[in-house]
Design a protein around this motif. Structure first.
Motif, short mmCIF file in Angstrom:
data_model
loop_
_atom_site.label_atom_id
_atom_site.label_comp_id
_atom_site.label_asym_id
_atom_site.label_seq_id
_atom_site.Cartn_x
_atom_site.Cartn_y
_atom_site.Cartn_z
N LEU A 9 -1.71 25.67 20.73
CA LEU A 9 -2.78 24.89 21.34
C LEU A 9 -2.23 23.73 22.16
O LEU A 9 -3.00 22.94 22.71
N GLY A 10 -0.92 23.62 22.22
CA GLY A 10 -0.31 22.53 22.98
C GLY A 10 -0.25 21.22 22.23
O GLY A 10 -0.11 20.16 22.86
N LEU A 11 -0.33 21.27 20.91
CA LEU A 11 -0.34 20.06 20.09
C LEU A 11 0.98 19.91 19.35
O LEU A 11 1.56 20.89 18.89
N ARG A 12 1.42 18.66 19.23
CA ARG A 12 2.69 18.37 18.58
C ARG A 12 2.48 17.65 17.25
O ARG A 12 1.58 16.82 17.14
N PRO A 13 3.32 17.91 16.25
CA PRO A 13 3.18 17.20 14.96
C PRO A 13 3.58 15.74 15.12
O PRO A 13 4.58 15.41 15.75
N MET A 14 2.75 14.85 14.53
CA MET A 14 3.01 13.41 14.62
C MET A 14 3.19 12.75 13.26
O MET A 14 3.94 11.80 13.12
N VAL A 15 2.48 13.24 12.25
CA VAL A 15 2.55 12.67 10.90
C VAL A 15 2.75 13.81 9.91
O VAL A 15 2.16 14.87 10.06
N THR A 16 3.60 13.59 8.92
CA THR A 16 3.87 14.64 7.93
C THR A 16 2.63 14.96 7.11
O THR A 16 1.65 14.21 7.12
N GLY A 17 2.69 16.07 6.39
CA GLY A 17 1.53 16.61 5.71
C GLY A 17 0.91 15.70 4.66
O GLY A 17 1.61 14.98 3.94
N TYR A 18 -0.39 15.76 4.56
CA TYR A 18 -1.16 15.04 3.55
C TYR A 18 -1.17 15.88 2.27
O TYR A 18 -1.40 17.09 2.30
N SER A 19 -0.92 15.24 1.13
CA SER A 19 -0.91 15.94 -0.15
C SER A 19 -1.97 15.39 -1.08
O SER A 19 -2.25 14.19 -1.09
N SER A 20 -2.55 16.28 -1.87
CA SER A 20 -3.51 15.87 -2.88
C SER A 20 -3.47 16.88 -4.02
O SER A 20 -2.64 17.78 -4.05
N ILE A 21 -4.39 16.70 -4.97
CA ILE A 21 -4.49 17.58 -6.13
C ILE A 21 -5.93 18.06 -6.23
O ILE A 21 -6.86 17.25 -6.18
N ARG A 22 -6.09 19.35 -6.37
CA ARG A 22 -7.42 19.93 -6.52
C ARG A 22 -7.56 20.47 -7.94
O ARG A 22 -6.80 21.32 -8.38
N GLY B 12 -5.68 12.37 -2.94
CA GLY B 12 -4.37 12.12 -2.35
C GLY B 12 -3.33 11.65 -3.36
O GLY B 12 -3.64 10.93 -4.31
N VAL B 13 -2.08 12.09 -3.13
CA VAL B 13 -0.96 11.65 -3.95
C VAL B 13 0.22 11.31 -3.05
O VAL B 13 0.46 11.97 -2.05
N ASP B 14 0.91 10.26 -3.43
CA ASP B 14 2.12 9.85 -2.72
C ASP B 14 3.15 9.49 -3.78
O ASP B 14 3.09 8.41 -4.38
N THR B 15 4.09 10.38 -4.03
CA THR B 15 5.06 10.18 -5.11
C THR B 15 6.09 9.11 -4.78
O THR B 15 6.82 8.66 -5.67
N ARG C 96 5.41 6.02 -2.57
CA ARG C 96 4.81 4.68 -2.55
C ARG C 96 3.83 4.44 -3.70
O ARG C 96 3.46 3.30 -3.95
N GLY C 97 3.37 5.51 -4.36
CA GLY C 97 2.42 5.36 -5.45
C GLY C 97 2.76 6.28 -6.60
O GLY C 97 1.94 7.09 -7.03
N ALA C 98 3.98 6.15 -7.10
CA ALA C 98 4.46 7.08 -8.13
C ALA C 98 3.62 7.02 -9.40
O ALA C 98 3.32 8.05 -10.01
N GLY C 99 3.22 5.81 -9.82
CA GLY C 99 2.43 5.68 -11.04
C GLY C 99 1.07 6.35 -10.93
O GLY C 99 0.64 7.06 -11.84
N VAL C 100 0.40 6.13 -9.81
CA VAL C 100 -0.90 6.76 -9.58
C VAL C 100 -0.75 8.27 -9.50
O VAL C 100 -1.57 9.03 -10.03
N ALA C 101 0.32 8.71 -8.85
CA ALA C 101 0.57 10.15 -8.72
C ALA C 101 0.75 10.79 -10.10
O ALA C 101 0.21 11.87 -10.37
N ARG C 102 1.52 10.14 -10.97
CA ARG C 102 1.72 10.68 -12.32
C ARG C 102 0.41 10.77 -13.08
O ARG C 102 0.15 11.74 -13.81
N PHE C 103 -0.42 9.74 -12.93
CA PHE C 103 -1.72 9.74 -13.59
C PHE C 103 -2.56 10.94 -13.15
O PHE C 103 -3.14 11.66 -13.97
N LYS C 104 -2.62 11.18 -11.85
CA LYS C 104 -3.42 12.29 -11.33
C LYS C 104 -2.82 13.64 -11.69
O LYS C 104 -3.55 14.59 -12.02
N LEU C 105 -1.51 13.74 -11.65
CA LEU C 105 -0.85 15.00 -12.00
C LEU C 105 -1.11 15.38 -13.46
O LEU C 105 -1.14 16.56 -13.81
#
Length: 330
Positions: free
Chosen positions: A132-145, A302-305, A307-316
């Motif tokens: 589509l002519g689009l370039r990646p600018m920001v890495t992937g968003y991660s979360s938990i479902r 959302g999870v960020d291991t 910058r937010g490791a503690g929150v990520a562990r809680f959600k995981l």
């Protein structure tokens, strides 16, 4: 030969909500009330454009896209976590929908498109966006479902052992837990204002760029205006009783429901709440409340291991499935 895929605008909240609920995933940013909340919180400067994609009489995809005019520079177009696709849709059809979206916002009409597609990370998705002519600018968003379809007893057994033991300890505290629903008419303005005040203070102190109280208030108002669709704002908070006649939460969370899906929007706890692990009780109560309302998909926001490791562990610890999207493209 497959039938042609067509794109059309949707201005009906009921039709949009029904189509959204029929997609493979339910996503907050593609919900009707989310679109209304963005428009109101921006003072009308940002407006949703809702597209449905049909093959014959079947809606196979949808995309809620936000546009903001920036004078002579053109229009800034933002598509977050879309389009959503019907279950089992083949890759050729998905690529055709992506191409139709790109066609609506061409460079020659001064449309700057910023796009976080609801596509899993990997070379296949990157290739589709590159076409589509689009370039990646920001890495992937991660979360938990978290899949809420199993019985509540099984969901509890799937909790991480340490998480489950902490929950057991928290359940022994004398805290009072309350739940308020905007759609069901049990909303609690005082508790909501208290929680939002703490949330905004936390945002400023930590330079957090997530939604503020203005947006969440606008979302709750949108739920109140659209009572014919299955969306809601659920406020859960813990307290030790009234103090001088006023509610003084020591912890609270806000969950936004969009059809059969729901998203953990924000949470706050003071030192007293952290000492008694109030968030464990609140999030587990949220799971039970959502199940009772027919929700089957709970996005933990959302999870960020790094910058937010503690929150990520809680959600995981809740035992959900981690997913990572392809990232943002321009």
């Amino acid at each position: 030969m497959q039938a042609t895929i067509t794109a059309e605008h949707c201005n009906s909240a009921a039709a949009w909500a029904a189509a959204h609920d029929a997609m493979r995933q339910s996503v907050l940013e593609q919900g009707w009330c989310y679109g209304e909340a963005v428009a109101k919180a921006s003072g009308g400067k940002v407006q949703p454009q809702r597209w449905m994609f049909r093959r014959q009489d079947r809606v196979i995809a949808l995309a809620q896209i936000f546009g903001r005019h920036i004078g002579p520079l053109g229009t800034f177009i933002r598509l977050v976590r879309g389009p959503l696709f019907a279950a089992g849709l083949d890759r050729a059809s998905r690529d055709a929908v992506l191409a139709l979206i790109r066609k609506q916002y061409p460079w020659r009409q001064r449309c700057l498109l910023w796009w976080l597609p609801e596509l899993n990370g990997g070379s296949e998705s990157e290739s589709a966006m590159a076409q589509l002519g689009l370039r990646p600018m920001v890495t992937g968003y991660s979360s938990i479902r978290l899949d809420l379809s199993p019985p509540i007893e099984r969901l509890r057994s799937q909790l991480d052992g340490k998480w489950r033991n902490t929950l057991k300890t928290a359940e022994k505290s004398a805290l009072l837990l309350e739940v308020a629903s905007r759609a069901e008419g049990t909303w609690h303005d005082e508790a909501f204002a208290a929680l939002m005040g703490e949330h905004d203070e936390h945002r400023l102190e930590n330079r957090f760029l997530g939604p503020d109280a203005v947006f969440y208030s606008a979302f709750a108002d949108a739920v109140g205006r659209n009572k014919d669709i299955d969306e809601d704002a659920l406020l859960l908070w813990a307290h030790a009783g009234l103090h001088q006649g006023k509610v003084r939460p020591i912890a609270g969370i806000l969950v936004l429901r969009h059809g059969r899906g729901a998203t953990y929007a924000m949470g706050w706890s003071n030192e007293a709440g952290r000492l008694v692990k109030a968030h464990y009780r609140l999030i587990w109560r949220a799971v039970a409340e959502l199940k009772s309302r027919g929700v089957t998909q709970f996005d933990l926001g959302g999870v960020d291991t790094e910058r937010g490791a503690g929150v990520a562990r809680f959600k995981l610890g809740l035992g959900g499935e981690v997913f990572t999207l392809a990232g943002s493209f321009v």
